[in-house]
Design a protein around this motif. Structure first.
Motif, PDB file in Angstrom:
ATOM      1  N   MET A   1     -23.779  -9.926 -26.388  1.00 37.33           N
ATOM      2  CA  MET A   1     -24.260  -8.535 -26.387  1.00 37.33           C
ATOM      3  C   MET A   1     -23.130  -7.607 -26.809  1.00 37.33           C
ATOM      4  O   MET A   1     -22.015  -7.708 -26.305  1.00 37.33           O
ATOM      5  CB  MET A   1     -24.760  -8.139 -24.986  1.00 37.33           C
ATOM      6  N   ALA A   2     -23.422  -6.717 -27.745  1.00 35.86           N
ATOM      7  CA  ALA A   2     -22.412  -5.765 -28.214  1.00 35.86           C
ATOM      8  C   ALA A   2     -21.958  -4.885 -27.061  1.00 35.86           C
ATOM      9  O   ALA A   2     -22.707  -4.615 -26.117  1.00 35.86           O
ATOM     10  CB  ALA A   2     -22.986  -4.914 -29.338  1.00 35.86           C
ATOM     11  N   LEU A   3     -20.686  -4.435 -27.151  1.00 35.20           N
ATOM     12  CA  LEU A   3     -20.111  -3.613 -26.090  1.00 35.20           C
ATOM     13  C   LEU A   3     -20.958  -2.376 -25.824  1.00 35.20           C
ATOM     14  O   LEU A   3     -21.201  -2.006 -24.669  1.00 35.20           O
ATOM     15  CB  LEU A   3     -18.679  -3.217 -26.471  1.00 35.20           C
ATOM     16  N   ILE A   4     -21.424  -1.725 -26.895  1.00 36.09           N
ATOM     17  CA  ILE A   4     -22.202  -0.503 -26.695  1.00 36.09           C
ATOM     18  C   ILE A   4     -23.557  -0.811 -26.061  1.00 36.09           C
ATOM     19  O   ILE A   4     -24.103  -0.002 -25.303  1.00 36.09           O
ATOM     20  CB  ILE A   4     -22.364   0.267 -28.028  1.00 36.09           C
ATOM     21  N   ASP A   5     -24.105  -2.008 -26.322  1.00 30.94           N
ATOM     22  CA  ASP A   5     -25.362  -2.402 -25.696  1.00 30.94           C
ATOM     23  C   ASP A   5     -25.186  -2.606 -24.196  1.00 30.94           C
ATOM     24  O   ASP A   5     -26.089  -2.315 -23.407  1.00 30.94           O
ATOM     25  CB  ASP A   5     -25.902  -3.685 -26.336  1.00 30.94           C
ATOM     26  N   ARG A   6     -24.039  -3.100 -23.801  1.00 29.25           N
ATOM     27  CA  ARG A   6     -23.759  -3.275 -22.369  1.00 29.25           C
ATOM     28  C   ARG A   6     -23.753  -1.916 -21.665  1.00 29.25           C
ATOM     29  O   ARG A   6     -24.243  -1.781 -20.547  1.00 29.25           O
ATOM     30  CB  ARG A   6     -22.412  -3.970 -22.174  1.00 29.25           C
ATOM     31  N   PHE A   7     -23.189  -0.938 -22.355  1.00 29.18           N
ATOM     32  CA  PHE A   7     -23.189   0.413 -21.790  1.00 29.18           C
ATOM     33  C   PHE A   7     -24.620   0.928 -21.638  1.00 29.18           C
ATOM     34  O   PHE A   7     -24.996   1.453 -20.579  1.00 29.18           O
ATOM     35  CB  PHE A   7     -22.385   1.355 -22.685  1.00 29.18           C
ATOM     36  N   PHE A   8     -25.439   0.792 -22.678  1.00 28.45           N
ATOM     37  CA  PHE A   8     -26.818   1.264 -22.612  1.00 28.45           C
ATOM     38  C   PHE A   8     -27.588   0.558 -21.497  1.00 28.45           C
ATOM     39  O   PHE A   8     -28.400   1.178 -20.803  1.00 28.45           O
ATOM     40  CB  PHE A   8     -27.525   1.043 -23.953  1.00 28.45           C
ATOM     41  N   ALA A   9     -27.349  -0.732 -21.331  1.00 31.09           N
ATOM     42  CA  ALA A   9     -28.047  -1.494 -20.296  1.00 31.09           C
ATOM     43  C   ALA A   9     -27.711  -0.982 -18.908  1.00 31.09           C
ATOM     44  O   ALA A   9     -28.568  -0.983 -18.001  1.00 31.09           O
ATOM     45  CB  ALA A   9     -27.693  -2.976 -20.418  1.00 31.09           C
ATOM     46  N   ARG A  10     -26.484  -0.536 -18.714  1.00 29.12           N
ATOM     47  CA  ARG A  10     -26.080   0.014 -17.413  1.00 29.12           C
ATOM     48  C   ARG A  10     -26.534   1.453 -17.245  1.00 29.12           C
ATOM     49  O   ARG A  10     -26.855   1.895 -16.141  1.00 29.12           O
ATOM     50  CB  ARG A  10     -24.556  -0.050 -17.271  1.00 29.12           C
ATOM     51  N   ALA A  11     -26.552   2.213 -18.350  1.00 27.26           N
ATOM     52  CA  ALA A  11     -26.797   3.654 -18.267  1.00 27.26           C
ATOM     53  C   ALA A  11     -28.272   4.018 -18.183  1.00 27.26           C
ATOM     54  O   ALA A  11     -28.627   5.062 -17.629  1.00 27.26           O
ATOM     55  CB  ALA A  11     -26.175   4.365 -19.458  1.00 27.26           C
ATOM     56  N   VAL A  12     -29.157   3.189 -18.731  1.00 23.76           N
ATOM     57  CA  VAL A  12     -30.581   3.539 -18.793  1.00 23.76           C
ATOM     58  C   VAL A  12     -31.410   2.510 -18.023  1.00 23.76           C
ATOM     59  O   VAL A  12     -31.554   1.358 -18.459  1.00 23.76           O
ATOM     60  CB  VAL A  12     -31.075   3.629 -20.254  1.00 23.76           C
ATOM     61  N   LYS A  13     -31.928   2.917 -16.900  1.00 22.41           N
ATOM     62  CA  LYS A  13     -32.820   2.075 -16.086  1.00 22.41           C
ATOM     63  C   LYS A  13     -34.233   2.656 -16.085  1.00 22.41           C
ATOM     64  O   LYS A  13     -35.216   1.937 -16.235  1.00 22.41           O
ATOM     65  CB  LYS A  13     -32.307   1.985 -14.644  1.00 22.41           C
ATOM     66  N   ARG A  14     -34.329   3.978 -15.895  1.00 28.81           N
ATOM     67  CA  ARG A  14     -35.629   4.668 -15.931  1.00 28.81           C
ATOM     68  C   ARG A  14     -35.806   5.297 -17.299  1.00 28.81           C
ATOM     69  O   ARG A  14     -34.879   5.890 -17.850  1.00 28.81           O
ATOM     70  CB  ARG A  14     -35.706   5.758 -14.863  1.00 28.81           C
ATOM     71  N   GLY A  15     -37.007   5.198 -17.837  1.00 32.55           N
ATOM     72  CA  GLY A  15     -37.240   5.695 -19.183  1.00 32.55           C
ATOM     73  C   GLY A  15     -36.838   4.642 -20.200  1.00 32.55           C
ATOM     74  O   GLY A  15     -36.111   3.691 -19.873  1.00 32.55           O
ATOM     75  N   GLN A  16     -37.292   4.795 -21.417  1.00 35.69           N
ATOM     76  CA  GLN A  16     -37.087   3.751 -22.419  1.00 35.69           C
ATOM     77  C   GLN A  16     -36.278   4.267 -23.610  1.00 35.69           C
ATOM     78  O   GLN A  16     -36.596   5.284 -24.209  1.00 35.69           O
ATOM     79  CB  GLN A  16     -38.439   3.233 -22.899  1.00 35.69           C
ATOM     80  N   LEU A  17     -35.214   3.525 -23.922  1.00 33.10           N
ATOM     81  CA  LEU A  17     -34.361   3.831 -25.063  1.00 33.10           C
ATOM     82  C   LEU A  17     -34.403   2.663 -26.035  1.00 33.10           C
ATOM     83  O   LEU A  17     -34.120   1.522 -25.666  1.00 33.10           O
ATOM     84  CB  LEU A  17     -32.917   4.063 -24.604  1.00 33.10           C
ATOM     85  N   THR A  18     -34.749   2.954 -27.273  1.00 29.76           N
ATOM     86  CA  THR A  18     -34.707   1.949 -28.338  1.00 29.76           C
ATOM     87  C   THR A  18     -33.551   2.285 -29.270  1.00 29.76           C
ATOM     88  O   THR A  18     -33.437   3.421 -29.741  1.00 29.76           O
ATOM     89  CB  THR A  18     -36.021   1.927 -29.139  1.00 29.76           C
ATOM     90  N   VAL A  19     -32.694   1.295 -29.510  1.00 26.71           N
ATOM     91  CA  VAL A  19     -31.524   1.488 -30.370  1.00 26.71           C
ATOM     92  C   VAL A  19     -31.654   0.599 -31.594  1.00 26.71           C
ATOM     93  O   VAL A  19     -31.824  -0.618 -31.478  1.00 26.71           O
ATOM     94  CB  VAL A  19     -30.225   1.153 -29.619  1.00 26.71           C
ATOM     95  N   ILE A  20     -31.590   1.201 -32.773  1.00 29.04           N
ATOM     96  CA  ILE A  20     -31.593   0.463 -34.041  1.00 29.04           C
ATOM     97  C   ILE A  20     -30.165   0.467 -34.574  1.00 29.04           C
ATOM     98  O   ILE A  20     -29.612   1.521 -34.890  1.00 29.04           O
ATOM     99  CB  ILE A  20     -32.543   1.109 -35.066  1.00 29.04           C
ATOM    100  N   HIS A  21     -29.564  -0.708 -34.627  1.00 18.46           N
ATOM    101  CA  HIS A  21     -28.169  -0.825 -35.026  1.00 18.46           C
ATOM    102  C   HIS A  21     -28.003  -0.743 -36.547  1.00 18.46           C
ATOM    103  O   HIS A  21     -28.977  -0.778 -37.310  1.00 18.46           O
ATOM    104  CB  HIS A  21     -27.577  -2.127 -34.480  1.00 18.46           C
ATOM    105  N   GLU A  22     -26.735  -0.672 -36.968  1.00 18.05           N
ATOM    106  CA  GLU A  22     -26.414  -0.551 -38.391  1.00 18.05           C
ATOM    107  C   GLU A  22     -26.983  -1.705 -39.212  1.00 18.05           C
ATOM    108  O   GLU A  22     -27.355  -1.525 -40.379  1.00 18.05           O
ATOM    109  CB  GLU A  22     -24.890  -0.496 -38.576  1.00 18.05           C
TER     110      GLU A  22
END
Length: 420
Positions: A1-22
């Protein structure tokens, strides 16, 4: 898992975030929540590196440059998603910087914290000498660029700003014949309101040449230029004696090393029975630092104080702190109005400046909304007096005068007493 994905996984629990990478791959974080709008973002080339190198400034500049694209939702939805998951009062936010980052921030911030007079004018001009057309697009008609007061749910921004002025002026207990100083007078709205409602003579001081031009013209147009005067002068150079002093939204530019000088100067300018009302953004918690984005793009030299820092400024100077009020969500509501008006004025703002400026302004306002709604920012209204007898024994006078100010056909009890 990319470092920034680890951050998103910890930061967003409620609500939904979709990330499209480069590289075109995508990941979904969090669980759908009806209280939070789903957000989809797409990273352009180099965006991830910019954010990891400096999360606060890097994310802001990547958004400003179009390197981070919000495909679903907008910048306020995105910042709300992160902030709602990491509320200040929960004390376990993954958005809080680590110990080493805090140390670096403090060292860097301390170097730029001293706000000398020559730098003060330059800092003010950076923000307040922007085109007046910009402020007309998102502020109320009186150009009140500070926290409004939402006395009732659902009222307009114009009404809330009128109610703010009534709320403040009622606390000042101004009597006919008094002289009032407005430190950081903006475009003159508060000074003109004070004279209109109380008859007091008012001097407004500012370091913004653009604000000064507008304020003076407004006084001329209202036919009160002999009673409401405006000067381009640092508050430290003001002379004379004033029965009342008001300062709204200016203290954030003073700088902590100068709090003592500020309160000493105010005490010098007040008559022995004088009263001062200070309205400022404040931290609900301990002292901190100003984020890099705000210092670079919005308020160079600006700092939001903790209540403990304000107290160190006036303690020992023989003031009485006579009233304290904490406005918790009023600025979030105010900023929401400003943000929505900014979105509606997109084409006009891009025409005045460019797309990057528009994105910067949206990021600034959206960040402020979530800081007051979920973060550790509030507004303080602090009342001081040199005399223990200058004000009534109870706070009842504030409510009575405020009601009268908001209903123009009424005569305040103070005015009635003078007439009798």
């Amino acid at each position: 898992m990319a470092l920034i994905d680890r951050f998103f996984a910890r930061a967003v629990k409620r609500g939904q975030l979709t990330v499209i990478h480069e590289d075109g791959s995508s990941r979904i974080f969090g669980e759908a929540d009806p209280a939070l709008k789903p957000v989809t973002i797409r990273f352009g080339s180099g965006a991830t590196r910019r954010i990891l190198r400096d999360p606060s400034l890097g994310a802001a500049e990547a958004f400003m440059d179009g390197n981070v694209e919000i495909v679903e939702g907008d910048i306020l939805d995105m910042l709300t998603l992160f902030a709602a998951n990491n509320r200040w009062e929960d004390n376990d936010s993954v958005l809080f910087p680590g110990a080493f980052k805090k140390l670096l921030d403090k060292l860097a911030f301390r170097l730029g914290r001293i706000n000398m007079q020559r730098r003060s004018k330059r800092n003010v001009a950076h923000h307040y000498d922007l085109s007046g057309k910009l402020y007309d697009l998102f502020l109320d008609t009186d150009r009140q660029y500070s926290c409004a007061y939402f006395s009732e749910a659902g009222i307009s921004l114009e009404q809330a700003q009128l109610d703010k002025k009534a709320h403040i002026v009622a606390k000042l207990a101004i009597e006919p014949g008094m002289k009032v100083l407005d430190i950081g007078c903006g475009w003159g709205g508060m000074a003109l309101y004070i004279h209109e409602k109380t008859g007091a003579e008012v001097l407004g001081v500012t370091l913004s040449e653009e604000q000064l031009k507008v304020a003076r013209q407004r006084a001329i147009d209202a036919g009160v230029a002999d009673k409401v005067k405006f000067e381009l002068i640092d508050y430290r150079n003001v002379t004379g004696q004033f029965d009342r002093i008001v300062s709204v939204g200016m203290f954030e530019h003073v700088g902590t090393p100068h709090y003592r000088a500020f309160f000493r100067k105010v005490r010098e300018l007040l008559t022995p029975q004088g009263v001062m009302l200070l309205h400022t953004i404040g931290r609900a918690g301990a002292p901190g630092v100003t984020d890099a984005f705000t210092l670079k793009y919005i308020f160079p030299g600006g700092y939001i104080p903790a209540l403990s820092e304000i107290a160190k400024g006036y303690e020992g100077l023989r003031y009485f702190m006579t009233d304290v009020e904490v406005l918790r969500l009023h600025y979030a509501e105010t900023l929401q109005h400003w943000y929505e008006r900014t979105l509606a004025a997109r084409d006009a703002i891009v025409g005045l400046y460019d797309e990057r400026f528009y994105r910067m302004w949206c990021f600034y306002l959206a960040g402020c909304v979530v800081s007051f709604r979920y973060g550790g920012l509030v507004n303080y209204q602090l009342q001081f007096s040199r005399s223990r007898e200058a004000l009534p024994l109870t706070r009842d006078y504030m409510f009575e005068e405020e009601r009268a100010l908001r209903e123009p056909h009424k005569v305040t009890l103070r005015q009635a007493g003078k007439a009798g």
